[in-house]
Design an enzyme around this catalytic site. Structure first.
Site, PDB file in Angstrom:
ATOM      1  N   GLY A  13      42.294  36.620   2.652  1.00 41.88           N
ATOM      2  CA  GLY A  13      41.558  37.877   2.501  1.00 41.88           C
ATOM      3  C   GLY A  13      40.056  37.712   2.656  1.00 41.88           C
ATOM      4  N   ASP A  36      48.933  32.582   1.197  1.00 44.36           N
ATOM      5  CA  ASP A  36      48.844  34.021   1.411  1.00 44.36           C
ATOM      6  C   ASP A  36      50.210  34.508   1.859  1.00 44.36           C
ATOM      7  OD1 ASP A  36      46.054  35.950   1.973  1.00 44.36           O
ATOM      8  OD2 ASP A  36      48.009  36.742   2.559  1.00 44.36           O
ATOM      9  N   ARG A  38      50.592  36.271   4.445  1.00 44.43           N
ATOM     10  CA  ARG A  38      50.612  36.071   5.892  1.00 44.43           C
ATOM     11  C   ARG A  38      50.041  34.684   6.178  1.00 44.43           C
ATOM     12  NH1 ARG A  38      45.727  40.562   6.306  1.00 44.43           N
ATOM     13  NH2 ARG A  38      44.219  39.167   5.413  1.00 44.43           N
ATOM     14  N   TYR A 141      44.070  51.285  -8.772  1.00 45.45           N
ATOM     15  CA  TYR A 141      43.458  49.944  -8.681  1.00 45.45           C
ATOM     16  C   TYR A 141      42.674  49.638  -9.959  1.00 45.45           C
ATOM     17  CZ  TYR A 141      40.051  46.489  -6.884  1.00 45.45           C
ATOM     18  OH  TYR A 141      39.260  45.385  -6.685  1.00 45.45           O
ATOM     19  N   LYS A 145      43.332  46.845 -12.924  1.00 40.11           N
ATOM     20  CA  LYS A 145      42.337  45.821 -13.300  1.00 40.11           C
ATOM     21  C   LYS A 145      42.053  45.862 -14.802  1.00 40.11           C
ATOM     22  CE  LYS A 145      41.450  43.873  -9.266  1.00 40.11           C
ATOM     23  NZ  LYS A 145      41.883  42.498  -8.974  1.00 40.11           N
TER      24      LYS A 145
HETATM   25  P1  NAD Z   1      41.697  41.397   0.601  1.00 42.35           P
HETATM   26  O1  NAD Z   1      42.495  42.653   0.635  1.00 42.35           O
HETATM   27  O2  NAD Z   1      40.736  41.130   1.696  1.00 42.35           O
HETATM   28  O3  NAD Z   1      42.666  40.154   0.512  1.00 42.35           O
HETATM   29  C1  NAD Z   1      43.798  40.130  -0.305  1.00 42.35           C
HETATM   30  C2  NAD Z   1      44.751  39.106   0.251  1.00 42.35           C
HETATM   31  O4  NAD Z   1      45.903  39.093  -0.594  1.00 42.35           O
HETATM   32  C3  NAD Z   1      45.240  39.431   1.664  1.00 42.35           C
HETATM   33  O5  NAD Z   1      45.021  38.346   2.525  1.00 42.35           O
HETATM   34  C4  NAD Z   1      46.725  39.724   1.499  1.00 42.35           C
HETATM   35  O6  NAD Z   1      47.518  39.285   2.571  1.00 42.35           O
HETATM   36  C5  NAD Z   1      47.040  38.931   0.232  1.00 42.35           C
HETATM   37  N1  NAD Z   1      48.218  39.442  -0.471  1.00 42.35           N
HETATM   38  C6  NAD Z   1      48.574  40.726  -0.696  1.00 42.35           C
HETATM   39  N2  NAD Z   1      49.749  40.783  -1.353  1.00 42.35           N
HETATM   40  C7  NAD Z   1      50.141  39.494  -1.550  1.00 42.35           C
HETATM   41  C8  NAD Z   1      51.258  38.898  -2.167  1.00 42.35           C
HETATM   42  N3  NAD Z   1      52.251  39.617  -2.687  1.00 42.35           N
HETATM   43  N4  NAD Z   1      51.335  37.546  -2.189  1.00 42.35           N
HETATM   44  C9  NAD Z   1      50.355  36.795  -1.637  1.00 42.35           C
HETATM   45  N5  NAD Z   1      49.275  37.306  -1.038  1.00 42.35           N
HETATM   46  C10 NAD Z   1      49.167  38.644  -0.993  1.00 42.35           C
HETATM   47  O7  NAD Z   1      40.963  41.352  -0.837  1.00 42.35           O
HETATM   48  P2  NAD Z   1      39.557  40.714  -1.197  1.00 42.35           P
HETATM   49  O8  NAD Z   1      38.518  41.708  -0.883  1.00 42.35           O
HETATM   50  O9  NAD Z   1      39.459  39.336  -0.651  1.00 42.35           O
HETATM   51  O10 NAD Z   1      39.682  40.701  -2.785  1.00 42.35           O
HETATM   52  C11 NAD Z   1      40.137  39.552  -3.487  1.00 42.35           C
HETATM   53  C12 NAD Z   1      40.184  39.909  -4.954  1.00 42.35           C
HETATM   54  O11 NAD Z   1      38.879  40.269  -5.390  1.00 42.35           O
HETATM   55  C13 NAD Z   1      41.097  41.086  -5.298  1.00 42.35           C
HETATM   56  O12 NAD Z   1      41.718  40.845  -6.542  1.00 42.35           O
HETATM   57  C14 NAD Z   1      40.151  42.234  -5.428  1.00 42.35           C
HETATM   58  O13 NAD Z   1      40.628  43.203  -6.318  1.00 42.35           O
HETATM   59  C15 NAD Z   1      38.923  41.558  -5.985  1.00 42.35           C
HETATM   60  N6  NAD Z   1      37.707  42.304  -5.690  1.00 42.35           N
HETATM   61  C16 NAD Z   1      37.244  42.394  -4.416  1.00 42.35           C
HETATM   62  C17 NAD Z   1      36.085  43.107  -4.146  1.00 42.35           C
HETATM   63  C18 NAD Z   1      35.528  43.224  -2.754  1.00 42.35           C
HETATM   64  O14 NAD Z   1      34.537  43.939  -2.563  1.00 42.35           O
HETATM   65  N7  NAD Z   1      36.118  42.551  -1.770  1.00 42.35           N
HETATM   66  C19 NAD Z   1      35.406  43.735  -5.198  1.00 42.35           C
HETATM   67  C20 NAD Z   1      35.938  43.656  -6.482  1.00 42.35           C
HETATM   68  C21 NAD Z   1      37.079  42.914  -6.728  1.00 42.35           C
HETATM   69  N1  SER Z   2      35.206  46.537  -3.242  1.00 43.08           N
HETATM   70  C1  SER Z   2      36.281  46.931  -4.086  1.00 43.08           C
HETATM   71  C2  SER Z   2      36.841  48.246  -3.626  1.00 43.08           C
HETATM   72  O1  SER Z   2      36.088  48.998  -3.074  1.00 43.08           O
HETATM   73  C3  SER Z   2      35.818  47.070  -5.510  1.00 43.08           C
HETATM   74  O2  SER Z   2      36.748  46.495  -6.329  1.00 43.08           O
HETATM   75  O3  SER Z   2      37.986  48.498  -3.855  1.00 43.08           O
END
Ligand code: NAD
Ligand code: SER
Length: 315
Positions: A13, A36, A38, A141, A145
């Site tokens: 991700g 992952d 994928r 979501y 959390k």
């Molecule tokens: P993303 O959606 O880019 O990546 C998530 C990854 O999880 C994907 O590669 C997907 O294939 C994998 N995935 C989904 N279901 C799965 C499963 N059942 N088994 C294994 N893998 C699985 O998310 P991200 O932006 O990299 O976020 C990572 C974490 O950080 C998440 O928990 C998200 O809530 C948290 N977060 C992200 C942000 C942000 O701005 N990116 C902000 C706040 C919190």
């Molecule tokens: N960047 C994330 C979202 O927009 C915040 O958790 O979902």
């Protein structure tokens, strides 16, 4: 001292792709297993296709690779979650339960689970939202959390499992694309600017949200995970801040360096989600407990994003 062996779930991700490389630099390539749903693609270290909903497969992976830490990044984010709330709840909660249970049963040393600014809702203070604030989120979501934070705290208090967590703001980076969040526009906008295309923003011009540049997000994650356990006073999830800006302000920052860049606004369903979130975050607990301090402001991030994306699109 025993060498850490780390399993990352959701390594393909937006954050996982970058965190995997940083953890491999810190702990040794062969000690960090990228997993992952994928295929994570060509990697310079061990990988496995793993569904975090499959608890048996997760337990076997932990045994097979001799794992003592899990970074659990897999989740359905805010905007995608609203399209199918039951699916988002199921994936976010069941995967976390599997990680916590496998962690407890295998006696893992540490677990990392990111939370989000999405835990807050309209009842929370909108500016400088404090660490210990009312949590009434308006997205599935955010609900997942809040529940996850409380389960992390429960496993720590009840079983002594060392679960650590950060409430990430919107994360912005050039290395990977975001996966269905409300803050995704702040990554997309830089790609449009570098490709010299007009950008239509799905949030209105005055919508201020907390954001963090990827290098700061990675530093914060490693900093929290390396902190001595007895320094940590928050076992739900730490507030974390970098910068706050509106779409109009990020566009102005880009226009300073790319004068021809243009933006227009067409708010969609994500506007209501953004309106329910804080405009800025008080992260003084993280600063006090384990020395958190961000390095990038908006203009410094813009300069770095444009530089790297221009190189990427040229090659
Ligand atoms: P993303 O959606 O880019 O990546 C998530 C990854 O999880 C994907 O590669 C997907 O294939 C994998 N995935 C989904 N279901 C799965 C499963 N059942 N088994 C294994 N893998 C699985 O998310 P991200 O932006 O990299 O976020 C990572 C974490 O950080 C998440 O928990 C998200 O809530 C948290 N977060 C992200 C942000 C942000 O701005 N990116 C902000 C706040 C919190
Ligand atoms: N960047 C994330 C979202 O927009 C915040 O958790 O979902």
């Amino acid at each position: 001292m025993k060498q850490d062996r780390i399993l990352i779930i959701g390594a393909g991700g937006q954050i996982g792709a970058v965190l995997t490389e940083s953890l491999r630099t810190a702990h040794g390539t062969d000690n960090v297993v990228a997993t992952d749903l994928r295929d994570p693609g060509p990697q310079n270290g061990p990988t496995q296709v793993l569904d975090a909903l499959d608890m048996q497969a997760l337990g076997e992976a932990v045994q097979h690779w001799g794992i003592n830490q899990i970074y659990h990044l897999a989740a359905i984010l805010s905007a995608t979650g609203e399209k199918d709330p039951m699916r988002a709840w199921d994936i976010n909660m069941r995967s976390l339960f599997n990680v916590l249970e496998v962690g407890r049963q295998a006696g893992l040393a540490k677990i990392y689970f990111p939370s989000s600014i999405a835990v807050f809702g309209r009842e929370a203070a909108h500016y400088q939202t404090p660490q210990h604030e009312v949590l009434i989120p308006e997205t599935v979501y955010g609900i997942s959390k809040v529940a996850g934070e409380n389960w992390a705290n429960y496993y720590f208090r009840r079983y002594g499992l060392d679960v650590r967590s950060l409430r990430y703001p919107g994360i912005i980076g050039y290395q990977s694309m975001p996966g269905g969040g409300t803050t995704d526009y702040a990554v997309d906008i830089y790609h449009y600017a570098v490709k010299k295309q007009h950008f239509e923003c799905f949030l209105g011009p005055e919508t201020s949200l907390p954001m963090l540049y990827m290098p700061d997000a990675i530093r914060a994650t490693l900093g929290l995970m390396e902190a001595p356990a007895d320094r940590l006073t928050v076992r739900t999830s730490y507030n974390l801040a970098g910068m706050s800006f509106t779409p109009a302000e990020i566009a102005a920052s880009i226009q300073q360096q790319a004068p021809g860049f243009t933006i227009s606004y067409k708010p969609d369903f994500r506007q209501a989600i953004a309106d329910s979130w804080p405009a800025s975050i008080d992260d003084s607990a993280a600063r006090h407990d384990w020395g958190w301090k961000p390095e990038y402001d908006l203009d410094a991030m813009t300069k770095d994003m444009l530089l790297h994306l221009e190189q990427q699109y040229r090659s």
